[in-house]
Design a protein around this motif. Structure first.
Motif, PDB file in Angstrom:
ATOM      1  N   LYS A 176      -6.529 -10.618  10.142  1.00  0.00           N
ATOM      2  CA  LYS A 176      -7.836 -10.645   9.490  1.00  0.00           C
ATOM      3  C   LYS A 176      -7.897  -9.603   8.369  1.00  0.00           C
ATOM      4  O   LYS A 176      -8.403  -9.873   7.283  1.00  0.00           O
ATOM      5  N   HIS A 177      -7.356  -8.414   8.630  1.00  0.00           N
ATOM      6  CA  HIS A 177      -7.353  -7.348   7.632  1.00  0.00           C
ATOM      7  C   HIS A 177      -6.484  -7.727   6.426  1.00  0.00           C
ATOM      8  O   HIS A 177      -6.883  -7.516   5.280  1.00  0.00           O
ATOM      9  N   LEU A 178      -5.300  -8.282   6.687  1.00  0.00           N
ATOM     10  CA  LEU A 178      -4.415  -8.690   5.585  1.00  0.00           C
ATOM     11  C   LEU A 178      -5.056  -9.773   4.736  1.00  0.00           C
ATOM     12  O   LEU A 178      -4.999  -9.728   3.503  1.00  0.00           O
ATOM     13  N   GLU A 179      -5.673 -10.764   5.373  1.00  0.00           N
ATOM     14  CA  GLU A 179      -6.307 -11.853   4.623  1.00  0.00           C
ATOM     15  C   GLU A 179      -7.496 -11.366   3.811  1.00  0.00           C
ATOM     16  O   GLU A 179      -7.744 -11.847   2.703  1.00  0.00           O
ATOM     17  N   ALA A 180      -8.240 -10.391   4.329  1.00  0.00           N
ATOM     18  CA  ALA A 180      -9.418  -9.896   3.629  1.00  0.00           C
ATOM     19  C   ALA A 180      -9.064  -9.006   2.435  1.00  0.00           C
ATOM     20  O   ALA A 180      -9.828  -8.947   1.467  1.00  0.00           O
ATOM     21  N   ASN A 181      -7.926  -8.327   2.490  1.00  0.00           N
ATOM     22  CA  ASN A 181      -7.605  -7.335   1.467  1.00  0.00           C
ATOM     23  C   ASN A 181      -6.489  -7.725   0.512  1.00  0.00           C
ATOM     24  O   ASN A 181      -6.107  -6.927  -0.345  1.00  0.00           O
ATOM     25  N   ASN A 182      -5.942  -8.932   0.648  1.00  0.00           N
ATOM     26  CA  ASN A 182      -4.873  -9.387  -0.238  1.00  0.00           C
ATOM     27  C   ASN A 182      -5.172 -10.809  -0.689  1.00  0.00           C
ATOM     28  O   ASN A 182      -5.611 -11.640   0.103  1.00  0.00           O
ATOM     29  N   THR A 183      -4.915 -11.104  -1.963  1.00  0.00           N
ATOM     30  CA  THR A 183      -5.225 -12.441  -2.473  1.00  0.00           C
ATOM     31  C   THR A 183      -4.146 -13.458  -2.126  1.00  0.00           C
ATOM     32  O   THR A 183      -4.456 -14.608  -1.849  1.00  0.00           O
ATOM     33  N   VAL A 211       5.278  -0.434   3.967  1.00  0.00           N
ATOM     34  CA  VAL A 211       4.953  -0.965   2.650  1.00  0.00           C
ATOM     35  C   VAL A 211       6.091  -0.606   1.702  1.00  0.00           C
ATOM     36  O   VAL A 211       6.410   0.573   1.532  1.00  0.00           O
ATOM     37  N   ASP A 212       6.711  -1.631   1.115  1.00  0.00           N
ATOM     38  CA  ASP A 212       7.874  -1.464   0.232  1.00  0.00           C
ATOM     39  C   ASP A 212       8.972  -0.646   0.909  1.00  0.00           C
ATOM     40  O   ASP A 212       9.679   0.134   0.268  1.00  0.00           O
ATOM     41  N   GLY A 213       9.099  -0.794   2.222  1.00  0.00           N
ATOM     42  CA  GLY A 213      10.151  -0.130   2.982  1.00  0.00           C
ATOM     43  C   GLY A 213       9.845   1.289   3.417  1.00  0.00           C
ATOM     44  O   GLY A 213      10.704   1.962   3.972  1.00  0.00           O
ATOM     45  N   TYR A 214       8.628   1.767   3.196  1.00  0.00           N
ATOM     46  CA  TYR A 214       8.302   3.163   3.495  1.00  0.00           C
ATOM     47  C   TYR A 214       7.075   3.301   4.389  1.00  0.00           C
ATOM     48  O   TYR A 214       6.177   2.466   4.381  1.00  0.00           O
ATOM     49  N   GLU A 265      -7.497   7.237  -0.875  1.00  0.00           N
ATOM     50  CA  GLU A 265      -6.958   7.729  -2.143  1.00  0.00           C
ATOM     51  C   GLU A 265      -5.884   6.794  -2.689  1.00  0.00           C
ATOM     52  O   GLU A 265      -5.577   6.822  -3.873  1.00  0.00           O
ATOM     53  N   HIS A 266      -5.302   5.956  -1.821  1.00  0.00           N
ATOM     54  CA  HIS A 266      -4.196   5.093  -2.223  1.00  0.00           C
ATOM     55  C   HIS A 266      -4.509   3.639  -1.880  1.00  0.00           C
ATOM     56  O   HIS A 266      -5.100   3.341  -0.849  1.00  0.00           O
ATOM     57  N   GLU A 267      -4.071   2.762  -2.740  1.00  0.00           N
ATOM     58  CA  GLU A 267      -4.296   1.326  -2.563  1.00  0.00           C
ATOM     59  C   GLU A 267      -3.608   0.797  -1.306  1.00  0.00           C
ATOM     60  O   GLU A 267      -4.133  -0.071  -0.609  1.00  0.00           O
ATOM     61  N   GLU A 268      -2.428   1.324  -0.965  1.00  0.00           N
ATOM     62  CA  GLU A 268      -1.687   0.877   0.218  1.00  0.00           C
ATOM     63  C   GLU A 268      -2.493   1.110   1.490  1.00  0.00           C
ATOM     64  O   GLU A 268      -2.470   0.290   2.403  1.00  0.00           O
ATOM     65  N   THR A 269      -3.208   2.197   1.539  1.00  0.00           N
ATOM     66  CA  THR A 269      -4.022   2.514   2.719  1.00  0.00           C
ATOM     67  C   THR A 269      -5.080   1.454   2.934  1.00  0.00           C
ATOM     68  O   THR A 269      -5.240   0.928   4.037  1.00  0.00           O
ATOM     69  N   ARG A 270      -5.817   1.157   1.893  1.00  0.00           N
ATOM     70  CA  ARG A 270      -6.902   0.183   2.004  1.00  0.00           C
ATOM     71  C   ARG A 270      -6.384  -1.211   2.364  1.00  0.00           C
ATOM     72  O   ARG A 270      -6.979  -1.903   3.174  1.00  0.00           O
ATOM     73  N   TRP A 291      -0.090   8.410   2.209  1.00  0.00           N
ATOM     74  CA  TRP A 291      -0.950   7.227   2.169  1.00  0.00           C
ATOM     75  C   TRP A 291      -2.087   7.306   3.178  1.00  0.00           C
ATOM     76  O   TRP A 291      -3.075   6.591   3.057  1.00  0.00           O
ATOM     77  N   LEU A 292      -1.970   8.157   4.182  1.00  0.00           N
ATOM     78  CA  LEU A 292      -3.010   8.264   5.192  1.00  0.00           C
ATOM     79  C   LEU A 292      -4.154   9.178   4.761  1.00  0.00           C
ATOM     80  O   LEU A 292      -5.164   9.257   5.454  1.00  0.00           O
ATOM     81  N   SER A 293      -4.013   9.865   3.642  1.00  0.00           N
ATOM     82  CA  SER A 293      -5.063  10.786   3.207  1.00  0.00           C
ATOM     83  C   SER A 293      -6.279  10.007   2.714  1.00  0.00           C
ATOM     84  O   SER A 293      -6.171   8.992   2.037  1.00  0.00           O
ATOM     85  N   CYS A 294      -7.441  10.519   3.104  1.00  0.00           N
ATOM     86  CA  CYS A 294      -8.699   9.879   2.728  1.00  0.00           C
ATOM     87  C   CYS A 294      -9.828  10.897   2.864  1.00  0.00           C
ATOM     88  O   CYS A 294      -9.624  12.005   3.361  1.00  0.00           O
ATOM     89  N   ASN A 295     -11.000  10.514   2.435  1.00  0.00           N
ATOM     90  CA  ASN A 295     -12.188  11.312   2.670  1.00  0.00           C
ATOM     91  C   ASN A 295     -12.614  11.037   4.110  1.00  0.00           C
ATOM     92  O   ASN A 295     -13.004   9.913   4.436  1.00  0.00           O
TER      93      ASN A 295
END
Length: 136
Positions: free
Chosen positions: A123-130, A48-51, A67-72, A56-60
């Motif tokens: 499927k994941h990309l289409e569901a989570n990005n407009t 994501v953005d070259g990184y 915790e981060h939008e990139e993860t979701r 970004w992998l941190s979560c509950n």
């Protein structure tokens, strides 16, 4: 993205070392095929953005809330049981079936930046990005 773009992406991702750059909303996403060391398979790694940032992998780990939008938006959610089958059998003998079933229902949730299946990624990309567009 048009169906032809998805077909081209799938074709590139069906061989090792394929890559493609997408624009998903405000993010620039690089999809890169990488061979897993020690295995005879490959998967798609999402930059994501070259990184690839470990933060970004941190979560509950109980609820899976990120915790981060990139993860979701871009990373694969992975769930597994908190206890192994052998541990659950031992727990069942000591505390009974009802308590063991409660333990069996507990999950440990993580995220991963690699995908094995192209259709799941799409499927994941289409569901989570407009909006998704192919850059090159």
């Amino acid at each position: 993205m048009q169906q032809a773009d998805w077909d081209e992406l799938k074709k590139q991702m069906s061989t090792p070392y394929g890559s493609m750059k997408l624009k998903c909303d405000d993010y620039e996403v690089d999809l890169v095929q990488m061979i897993e060391s020690g295995k005879k398979s490959w998967g798609t790694t999402v930059y994501v953005d070259g990184y690839l940032k470990g933060i970004w992998l941190s979560c509950n780990h109980k609820t899976g809330e990120t915790e981060h939008e990139e993860t979701r938006r871009f990373y694969r959610k992975s769930e597994r049981g908190l206890y192994k089958k052998k541990e659950l059998e031992a727990y069942r003998k000591v505390f009974g079936k009802r308590d063991a079933d409660k333990k069996a229902a507990q999950k440990f949730i993580t995220y991963d930046w690699s995908w094995k299946n192209f259709n799941s990624l799409r499927k994941h990309l289409e569901a989570n990005n407009t909006s998704i567009e192919r850059l090159h």
